[in-house]
Scaffold this motif. Structure first.
Motif, PDB file in Angstrom:
ATOM      1  N   PRO A 153      86.527  61.469 -59.595  1.00  0.00           N
ATOM      2  CA  PRO A 153      87.763  60.395 -59.299  1.00  0.00           C
ATOM      3  C   PRO A 153      87.258  59.195 -60.234  1.00  0.00           C
ATOM      4  O   PRO A 153      85.979  59.083 -60.367  1.00  0.00           O
ATOM      5  CB  PRO A 153      87.596  60.231 -57.937  1.00  0.00           C
ATOM      6  N   VAL A 154      88.109  58.726 -60.862  1.00  0.00           N
ATOM      7  CA  VAL A 154      87.748  57.540 -61.924  1.00  0.00           C
ATOM      8  C   VAL A 154      87.257  56.237 -61.102  1.00  0.00           C
ATOM      9  O   VAL A 154      86.320  55.560 -61.720  1.00  0.00           O
ATOM     10  CB  VAL A 154      89.042  57.035 -62.649  1.00  0.00           C
ATOM     11  N   GLY A 155      87.495  56.246 -59.870  1.00  0.00           N
ATOM     12  CA  GLY A 155      86.848  54.995 -58.953  1.00  0.00           C
ATOM     13  C   GLY A 155      85.097  55.291 -58.909  1.00  0.00           C
ATOM     14  O   GLY A 155      84.704  54.260 -59.131  1.00  0.00           O
ATOM     15  N   VAL A 229      95.935  53.263 -63.157  1.00  0.00           N
ATOM     16  CA  VAL A 229      95.568  54.274 -62.332  1.00  0.00           C
ATOM     17  C   VAL A 229      95.163  53.880 -60.984  1.00  0.00           C
ATOM     18  O   VAL A 229      94.190  52.760 -60.820  1.00  0.00           O
ATOM     19  CB  VAL A 229      94.666  55.258 -62.961  1.00  0.00           C
ATOM     20  N   ASP A 230      95.272  54.955 -60.154  1.00  0.00           N
ATOM     21  CA  ASP A 230      94.746  54.819 -58.682  1.00  0.00           C
ATOM     22  C   ASP A 230      93.063  55.220 -58.962  1.00  0.00           C
ATOM     23  O   ASP A 230      93.014  55.878 -59.585  1.00  0.00           O
ATOM     24  CB  ASP A 230      95.344  55.495 -57.577  1.00  0.00           C
ATOM     25  N   GLU A 254      93.286  49.695 -56.366  1.00  0.00           N
ATOM     26  CA  GLU A 254      93.250  50.276 -54.865  1.00  0.00           C
ATOM     27  C   GLU A 254      94.304  49.472 -54.229  1.00  0.00           C
ATOM     28  O   GLU A 254      94.229  48.073 -54.119  1.00  0.00           O
ATOM     29  CB  GLU A 254      91.839  50.095 -54.260  1.00  0.00           C
ATOM     30  N   ASP A 255      95.297  50.119 -53.721  1.00  0.00           N
ATOM     31  CA  ASP A 255      96.414  49.409 -52.968  1.00  0.00           C
ATOM     32  C   ASP A 255      97.174  48.290 -53.921  1.00  0.00           C
ATOM     33  O   ASP A 255      97.252  47.264 -53.196  1.00  0.00           O
ATOM     34  CB  ASP A 255      95.906  48.896 -51.666  1.00  0.00           C
ATOM     35  N   GLY A 256      97.079  48.525 -55.038  1.00  0.00           N
ATOM     36  CA  GLY A 256      97.668  47.779 -55.997  1.00  0.00           C
ATOM     37  C   GLY A 256      96.846  46.565 -56.518  1.00  0.00           C
ATOM     38  O   GLY A 256      97.239  45.969 -57.527  1.00  0.00           O
ATOM     39  N   ALA A 257      95.625  46.373 -55.997  1.00  0.00           N
ATOM     40  CA  ALA A 257      94.743  45.356 -56.460  1.00  0.00           C
ATOM     41  C   ALA A 257      93.778  45.929 -57.454  1.00  0.00           C
ATOM     42  O   ALA A 257      93.114  47.063 -57.204  1.00  0.00           O
ATOM     43  CB  ALA A 257      94.092  44.852 -55.301  1.00  0.00           C
ATOM     44  N   PRO A 258      93.397  45.211 -58.417  1.00  0.00           N
ATOM     45  CA  PRO A 258      92.617  45.798 -59.326  1.00  0.00           C
ATOM     46  C   PRO A 258      91.074  45.777 -58.964  1.00  0.00           C
ATOM     47  O   PRO A 258      90.475  44.840 -58.193  1.00  0.00           O
ATOM     48  CB  PRO A 258      92.560  44.730 -60.701  1.00  0.00           C
ATOM     49  N   VAL A 259      90.167  46.847 -59.249  1.00  0.00           N
ATOM     50  CA  VAL A 259      89.110  47.041 -58.734  1.00  0.00           C
ATOM     51  C   VAL A 259      88.080  47.304 -60.035  1.00  0.00           C
ATOM     52  O   VAL A 259      86.738  47.202 -59.771  1.00  0.00           O
ATOM     53  CB  VAL A 259      88.644  48.185 -57.928  1.00  0.00           C
ATOM     54  N   GLY A 260      88.541  47.452 -61.145  1.00  0.00           N
ATOM     55  CA  GLY A 260      87.701  47.815 -62.312  1.00  0.00           C
ATOM     56  C   GLY A 260      88.527  48.466 -63.527  1.00  0.00           C
ATOM     57  O   GLY A 260      89.833  48.402 -63.602  1.00  0.00           O
ATOM     58  N   MET A 261      87.780  48.937 -64.470  1.00  0.00           N
ATOM     59  CA  MET A 261      88.632  49.298 -65.730  1.00  0.00           C
ATOM     60  C   MET A 261      87.819  50.638 -66.015  1.00  0.00           C
ATOM     61  O   MET A 261      86.454  50.393 -66.299  1.00  0.00           O
ATOM     62  CB  MET A 261      88.914  48.547 -66.635  1.00  0.00           C
ATOM     63  N   VAL A 262      88.302  51.407 -66.828  1.00  0.00           N
ATOM     64  CA  VAL A 262      87.729  52.601 -67.409  1.00  0.00           C
ATOM     65  C   VAL A 262      88.249  52.856 -68.875  1.00  0.00           C
ATOM     66  O   VAL A 262      89.443  52.481 -69.156  1.00  0.00           O
ATOM     67  CB  VAL A 262      87.879  54.006 -66.764  1.00  0.00           C
TER      68      VAL A 262
END
Length: 620
Positions: A153-155, A229-230, A254-262
């Motif tokens: 997963p990208v997360g 992306v999610d 996550e849930d529409g809110a940004p958590v990072g970038m790949v």
């Protein structure tokens, strides 16, 4: 235990369904079996004869024929036969003939009955209950999947939290933030949602190079509404998305809110020299020869995907992404030679390319949708005929052969204006003759590859509306879906070719893959769904209630299993430097996979029966 009994036990441990038993459970079986040798040509069990034994082929081969001698199935090492007459209690309806010197293990009825009582899971093997079949096919798929890095997963790839700024931030302040945080891009966020992305490339090309105002807001030069992306998206899917959209940064939410970038660099480090990047290299090829040279690597790379256990639908997507990249690059090169196009147009992929299900050496199916202005624009026809000719020829040199049926943009009939396509689709649906239905089937699987997508959407929406509203047209499609018959005999065993070049093989595409594609198309169109991939159509059709969820899931597992077998078959042919085909010798499969193959074909035949009843296929 006697050495010979140990050998029998070990043999049983490799044969379905006995491979489900523990060693201790297997230990008790060999002493209750007998062995019998049959010379080639011996009739082991004749039609009309009583049978009280389950036969398991330890070596050799057996053909199952009807009373008139017509071949219905071929059984090899590890296969059972005789269960149908045991279950019915009546005489055998089939003739079993040894076609090679054959050694059988024979299990008496009382021993089998005791086993089935003590181990009900064995009964599921013979009873073919739907849930058990689906689980078995799914387990085969999961067992084949290896530790593919691109399944991550990208997360899990995020090394830092999202670095964000607001749309009103001054460009110079945003640049300072990028320098301080050592990032190449910022996410522009408003009210907790990503509204844009600001990269160092934007700064160089839109400000520094043109002497722009660094005091202006980031919103003036950012890329608005970037694709995101999610966090649970697989690296594989993110990579294909980057290649398809030509972007280097993907915001992760996550849930529409940004958590990072790949970034493409993150994914490239994960994959190293992964073949998924072949499409990206093709997009930068200097000329048509370069495209062909790079695309020539594709067959060997498919073999690598099979070796690593990549899911068959993912292999199809990579092959399709390669074809898409080759198409776009060839179009760009053709435009460079011919000059700008005289009117807007959209190049569309048809058939398996549209569905994302291309295989090795699949022929090309494509078309051109031109703006209506082409009808009154001088030289428009000449321009697009030349462009299509160059692209189709380039795809042919790149390993995507010319379509034998001329379903290509280089053919005038498949190069039309929007209005002309709308009229043509209307004619096909209103008068669904043989040729019309064949052409519509191809055109119903349609996806934009390059150009003005609004032209594609106009034609697609017209086509879906007409298809959904015509029960007569759907019935013709259903009839064709039911005509692609799985290679099963009357007793539901495998049927192989009796003679000719493909003797002792069965056609995985004609007998299995094609009917699932057809069935999924009919159900999706009956609900007006715009999904185009086969698995997507089955899932969407089940959601719309036009097919039972269990049937959709069964068909999906059967489809995955058959495509996996096909890619594995192609990989072996590629390794042996043989031409690729879809004709598989079931004798090369394990006993478990032969059973799964029969199960997959039974699933298809069962849903075909339901589809035929719904549209009264036999009454047409």
């Amino acid at each position: 235990m006697d050495v010979e009994l140990v050998e029998v036990r070990d043999f049983l441990a490799r044969c379905a369904p006995f491979d489900q038993l523990t060693v201790d459970q297997l230990d008790r079986i060999p002493a209750q079996l007998s062995q019998r040798y049959h010379r080639r040509g011996t009739v082991i069990l004749d039609a009309g004869a009583r049978n009280d034994t389950l036969h398991l082929i330890r070596s050799g081969a057996v053909e199952v024929c009807d009373p008139d001698g017509a071949l219905l199935d071929a059984r090899g090492e590890g296969d059972c036969f005789g269960y149908s007459s045991l279950a019915s209690g009546g005489p055998s309806r089939y003739r079993m003939v040894a076609v090679a010197d054959t050694l059988l293990l024979e299990m008496p009825r009382d021993v089998l009955d005791s086993l089935l009582t003590d181990h009900p899971q064995l009964g599921l093997f013979f009873g073919e209950r739907s849930e058990r079949i689906r689980q078995d096919l799914a387990s085969a798929r999961l067992e084949a999947a290896g530790g593919d890095a691109l399944g991550t997963p990208v997360g899990e790839l995020l090394a830092r939290d999202a670095v964000t700024t607001g749309p009103d931030t001054a460009i110079r302040d945003a640049a300072w933030l990028m320098t301080e945080r050592r990032v190449s891009a910022l996410l522009v966020v408003e009210a907790g949602r990503v509204v844009g992305i600001f990269t160092d490339r934007d700064l160089r090309s839109k400000v520094v190079a043109v002497g722009g105002d660094t005091g202006g807001p980031v919103s003036a030069i950012m890329t608005p509404d970037p694709v995101t992306v999610d966090a649970g998206t697989r690296a594989f899917d993110a990579t294909l998305l980057q290649i398809d959209r030509g972007v280097h940064h993907l915001p992760v939410c996550e849930d529409g809110a940004p958590v990072g970038m790949v970034t493409s660099g993150d994914l490239l480090r994960l994959a190293q020299t992964d073949p998924v990047y072949l499409a990206a290299r093709i997009a930068r090829a200097p000329d048509a020869e370069g495209v062909a040279h790079l695309a020539a690597r594709l067959p060997a790379l498919v073999g690598e995907f099979v070796r690593r256990g990549t899911a068959p639908q993912d292999i199809g997507r990579v092959v399709t992404a390669t074809a898409d990249a080759a198409t776009r690059r060839l179009i760009s090169l053709a435009e460079g030679e011919l000059g700008p196009p005289p009117v807007a147009y959209c190049w569309v992929g048809l058939g398996s390319q549209a569905r994302g299900e291309l295989g090795v050496a699949s022929d090309q199916d494509n078309a051109l949708i031109l703006a209506d202005a082409a009808e009154t624009t001088p030289d428009a026809d000449r321009y697009f005929a030349e462009l299509a000719g160059q692209v189709c020829a380039g795809l042919d040199r790149s390993g995507f052969p010319l379509c034998p049926g001329d379903v290509m943009a280089s053919t005038p009939a498949w190069r039309r204006t929007c209005a002309s396509w709308e009229r043509q689709v209307g004619d096909w649906v209103r008068a669904p003759g043989a040729d019309a239905v064949l052409n519509t089937q191809v055109f119903l699987d349609i996806r934009p590859v390059h150009g003005d997508t609004s032209l594609f959407m106009r034609v697609r929406d017209e086509m879906l509306a007409r298809a959904e509203g015509s029960l007569r047209f759907q019935a013709h499609l259903a009839r064709i879906a039911c005509e692609w018959r799985p290679p099963l005999g009357f007793f539901r065993g495998l049927v192989v070719e009796r003679r000719g070049e493909y003797r002792n093989t069965l056609d995985l595409k004609a007998g299995g893959i094609a009917p699932v594609v057809q069935i999924a198309r009919v159900y999706a169109l009956s609900a007006g769904l715009d999904e185009v991939s086969t698995l997507g159509r089955l899932d969407a059709a089940a959601g719309a209630g036009v097919i039972a969820r269990a049937d959709a899931e069964d068909l999906s597992e059967a489809f995955r299993f058959l495509r996996g077998l096909t890619y594995s078959h192609h990989a072996r042919q590629i390794a042996d430097d043989d031409p690729q085909d879809n004709h598989l010798d079931p004798g090369t499969l394990s006993s478990a996979d032969r059973h799964r193959l029969r199960a997959a074909f039974r699933i298809i035949a069962g849903v075909q029966g339901s589809l035929g009843l719904k549209y009264r296929v036999g009454q047409m």
